[in-house]
Design a protein around this motif. Structure first.
Motif, PDB file in Angstrom:
ATOM      1  N   GLU A  26      46.140  28.621 -38.219  1.00 50.43           N
ATOM      2  CA  GLU A  26      46.283  27.411 -37.407  1.00 50.43           C
ATOM      3  C   GLU A  26      44.947  26.991 -36.812  1.00 50.43           C
ATOM      4  O   GLU A  26      44.611  25.812 -36.756  1.00 50.43           O
ATOM      5  N   LEU A  27      44.155  27.997 -36.383  1.00 50.74           N
ATOM      6  CA  LEU A  27      42.863  27.671 -35.802  1.00 50.74           C
ATOM      7  C   LEU A  27      41.937  27.062 -36.836  1.00 50.74           C
ATOM      8  O   LEU A  27      41.222  26.095 -36.573  1.00 50.74           O
ATOM      9  N   ASN A  28      41.961  27.625 -38.053  1.00 56.98           N
ATOM     10  CA  ASN A  28      41.086  27.115 -39.105  1.00 56.98           C
ATOM     11  C   ASN A  28      41.486  25.725 -39.578  1.00 56.98           C
ATOM     12  O   ASN A  28      40.690  25.005 -40.160  1.00 56.98           O
ATOM     13  N   SER A  29      42.759  25.356 -39.304  1.00 59.50           N
ATOM     14  CA  SER A  29      43.212  24.027 -39.727  1.00 59.50           C
ATOM     15  C   SER A  29      42.790  22.942 -38.759  1.00 59.50           C
ATOM     16  O   SER A  29      42.982  21.759 -39.012  1.00 59.50           O
ATOM     17  N   ALA A  30      42.207  23.342 -37.619  1.00 62.57           N
ATOM     18  CA  ALA A  30      41.761  22.353 -36.639  1.00 62.57           C
ATOM     19  C   ALA A  30      40.584  21.565 -37.189  1.00 62.57           C
ATOM     20  O   ALA A  30      39.833  22.046 -38.043  1.00 62.57           O
ATOM     21  N   PRO A  31      40.379  20.339 -36.719  1.00 64.01           N
ATOM     22  CA  PRO A  31      39.236  19.548 -37.168  1.00 64.01           C
ATOM     23  C   PRO A  31      37.937  20.296 -36.896  1.00 64.01           C
ATOM     24  O   PRO A  31      37.805  21.021 -35.913  1.00 64.01           O
ATOM     25  N   ASN A  32      36.956  20.153 -37.796  1.00 66.22           N
ATOM     26  CA  ASN A  32      35.687  20.852 -37.652  1.00 66.22           C
ATOM     27  C   ASN A  32      34.860  20.296 -36.496  1.00 66.22           C
ATOM     28  O   ASN A  32      34.065  21.004 -35.886  1.00 66.22           O
ATOM     29  N   SER A  33      35.013  19.032 -36.206  1.00 67.29           N
ATOM     30  CA  SER A  33      34.201  18.396 -35.184  1.00 67.29           C
ATOM     31  C   SER A  33      34.753  18.695 -33.799  1.00 67.29           C
ATOM     32  O   SER A  33      35.873  18.321 -33.473  1.00 67.29           O
ATOM     33  N   ALA A  34      33.970  19.408 -32.997  1.00 64.77           N
ATOM     34  CA  ALA A  34      34.359  19.729 -31.623  1.00 64.77           C
ATOM     35  C   ALA A  34      33.132  19.527 -30.735  1.00 64.77           C
ATOM     36  O   ALA A  34      32.494  20.486 -30.306  1.00 64.77           O
ATOM     37  N   PRO A  35      32.787  18.269 -30.455  1.00 55.64           N
ATOM     38  CA  PRO A  35      31.587  17.987 -29.653  1.00 55.64           C
ATOM     39  C   PRO A  35      31.626  18.717 -28.318  1.00 55.64           C
ATOM     40  O   PRO A  35      32.662  18.826 -27.686  1.00 55.64           O
ATOM     41  N   ASP A  36      30.464  19.223 -27.904  1.00 52.77           N
ATOM     42  CA  ASP A  36      30.372  19.981 -26.657  1.00 52.77           C
ATOM     43  C   ASP A  36      29.103  19.556 -25.924  1.00 52.77           C
ATOM     44  O   ASP A  36      28.085  19.249 -26.559  1.00 52.77           O
ATOM     45  N   PHE A  37      29.169  19.530 -24.604  1.00 53.08           N
ATOM     46  CA  PHE A  37      27.982  19.208 -23.820  1.00 53.08           C
ATOM     47  C   PHE A  37      27.004  20.377 -23.861  1.00 53.08           C
ATOM     48  O   PHE A  37      27.416  21.547 -23.913  1.00 53.08           O
ATOM     49  N   ALA A  38      25.724  20.079 -23.799  1.00 50.41           N
ATOM     50  CA  ALA A  38      24.710  21.114 -23.683  1.00 50.41           C
ATOM     51  C   ALA A  38      24.631  21.573 -22.236  1.00 50.41           C
ATOM     52  O   ALA A  38      25.020  20.860 -21.309  1.00 50.41           O
ATOM     53  N   ALA A  39      24.133  22.772 -22.027  1.00 56.41           N
ATOM     54  CA  ALA A  39      23.962  23.283 -20.675  1.00 56.41           C
ATOM     55  C   ALA A  39      22.808  22.564 -19.985  1.00 56.41           C
ATOM     56  O   ALA A  39      21.882  22.073 -20.637  1.00 56.41           O
ATOM     57  N   GLY A  40      22.888  22.499 -18.663  1.00 49.58           N
ATOM     58  CA  GLY A  40      21.777  21.955 -17.900  1.00 49.58           C
ATOM     59  C   GLY A  40      21.826  20.474 -17.608  1.00 49.58           C
ATOM     60  O   GLY A  40      20.864  19.920 -17.059  1.00 49.58           O
ATOM     61  N   ILE A  41      22.943  19.799 -17.962  1.00 50.40           N
ATOM     62  CA  ILE A  41      23.018  18.350 -17.710  1.00 50.40           C
ATOM     63  C   ILE A  41      24.245  18.012 -16.865  1.00 50.40           C
ATOM     64  O   ILE A  41      24.766  16.897 -16.934  1.00 50.40           O
ATOM     65  N   ALA A  42      24.698  18.974 -16.065  1.00 47.71           N
ATOM     66  CA  ALA A  42      25.925  18.786 -15.285  1.00 47.71           C
ATOM     67  C   ALA A  42      25.813  17.573 -14.367  1.00 47.71           C
ATOM     68  O   ALA A  42      24.759  17.293 -13.794  1.00 47.71           O
ATOM     69  N   GLY A  43      26.935  16.853 -14.247  1.00 51.64           N
ATOM     70  CA  GLY A  43      26.988  15.673 -13.402  1.00 51.64           C
ATOM     71  C   GLY A  43      27.726  15.939 -12.111  1.00 51.64           C
ATOM     72  O   GLY A  43      27.825  17.085 -11.645  1.00 51.64           O
TER      73      GLY A  43
END
Length: 346
Positions: free
Chosen positions: A32-49
């Protein structure tokens, strides 16, 4: 229905435990995990708002939490948080309530902040073995009145088969986050409901010679006298002593009678205190639980470790010994006193 929601809801292993301090299981098969979409955008560290408040309500599914984090700008994508949560068993400990989180942070940082008690406003902690008096003090500090709490405690209907019993012992140990303005009755009900959920698989009609309420008293003694690694042995000592009519002689019941915590030793004079909770002068069980046991202590009470022990003593931290010999017990007790004087228990 979006792909992420399908992934969570198709998992037979996914559960949400309602009421305060629920446990959230992000468990899926590799397929099930492998069937998830490959694209999982993530924020980089150090830019917290800026910080935002994200509320996790009892009964929220994992997909709802992840999507709320994305909508609030905490994580860049719900799927990024999903992948982190599945891989980290600590995600099981996300508690309901309000969470103060930074925006634009990596998914792993979002999980860390969700687990950080300092980021949960109005947090009420019910420690393992907590007494009603201690829970009441925390709720008074939260803003509820003692009068309202005492009235609520007498009006709460405990679940079967404990109906009519004292509320002591049934305020399940967990973290709770309550909104200001919540009634005393609602707060206590959340804790009792948590207890009901944690003990939902126990079939009291099939267990031994004691009543369910008596088992809860025993479990509270197990919680107070032992540590999880020896709960089963402590429970067996209790049964062995009760069987031969031997007083339980537990320091924890004296501490309860004297309304104090934190002290290891008791004096000879204190063992003679006039109280129904004095298990040195009274045989049998105390009249009520002396605190709220965890499910581990309850399970150990119902399935004790078999043995003929009558005595036990913690000679030093993380080392508790059991024996049926009083002479051996006295030798170990002398060792404990030596270690105590040496400061090993500080």
């Amino acid at each position: 229905m979006n792909k992420l929601r399908q992934l969570w809801e198709v998992s037979a292993a996914f559960r949400v435990l309602v009421a305060g301090g629920f446990v959230l299981l992000f468990t899926l098969s590799l397929r099930e995990l492998n069937s998830a979409p490959n694209s999982a955008p993530d924020f980089a560290a150090g830019i917290a708002g800026d910080e935002v408040v994200v509320e996790v309500s009892p009964g929220y599914s994992g997909s709802v939490i992840a999507n709320k984090l994305e909508s609030a700008g905490v994580v860049k994508s719900a799927l990024a948080f999903f992948r982190v949560a599945v891989a980290d068993e600590r995600s099981q400990r996300i508690a309901p309530g309000e969470h103060l989180l930074e925006t634009q942070i990596p998914a792993i940082t979002a999980l860390e902040q969700l687990l950080d008690p300092a980021r949960i406003p109005n947090l009420i902690k019910v420690r393992d073995g907590a007494r009603w008096s201690e829970v009441k003090s925390s709720l008074i500090e939260f803003g509820l009145s003692e009068q309202e709490l005492n009235a609520a405690a007498t009006s709460i209907n405990l679940p079967a088969p404990y109906n009519g019993s004292n509320i002591e012992g049934f305020l399940y140990p967990a973290q709770y986050s309550f909104n200001k303005g919540l009634s005393a009755e609602a707060a206590l009900k959340a804790m009792v409901e948590k207890f009901s959920w944690m003990t939902r698989e126990i079939n009291w009609s099939t267990v031994g010679d004691f009543s369910p309420y008596e088992y809860m008293i025993i479990a509270s003694l197990v919680e107070s006298e032992g540590t999880p690694d020896v709960f089963g042995k402590v429970a067996q000592v209790i049964y062995n002593r009760l069987k031969i009519g031997m007083p339980l002689q537990f320091d924890s019941t004296i501490h309860y009678a004297l309304k104090r915590r934190g002290e290891i030793r008791i004096s000879i004079a204190e063992t003679k205190v006039a109280s129904k909770y004095n298990t040195f002068t009274n045989k049998g069980l105390p009249p009520t639980p002396i605190g709220s046991p965890t499910i581990g202590a309850i399970q150990a009470t119902l399935q004790p470790t078999q043995g003929n022990w009558l005595y036990f003593v913690t000679v030093k931290p993380k080392e508790t010994r059991f024996t049926d010999s009083y002479d051996q017990f006295l030798e170990w007790k002398a060792e404990y006193k030596k270690n105590f004087r040496a400061g090993l228990f500080e």
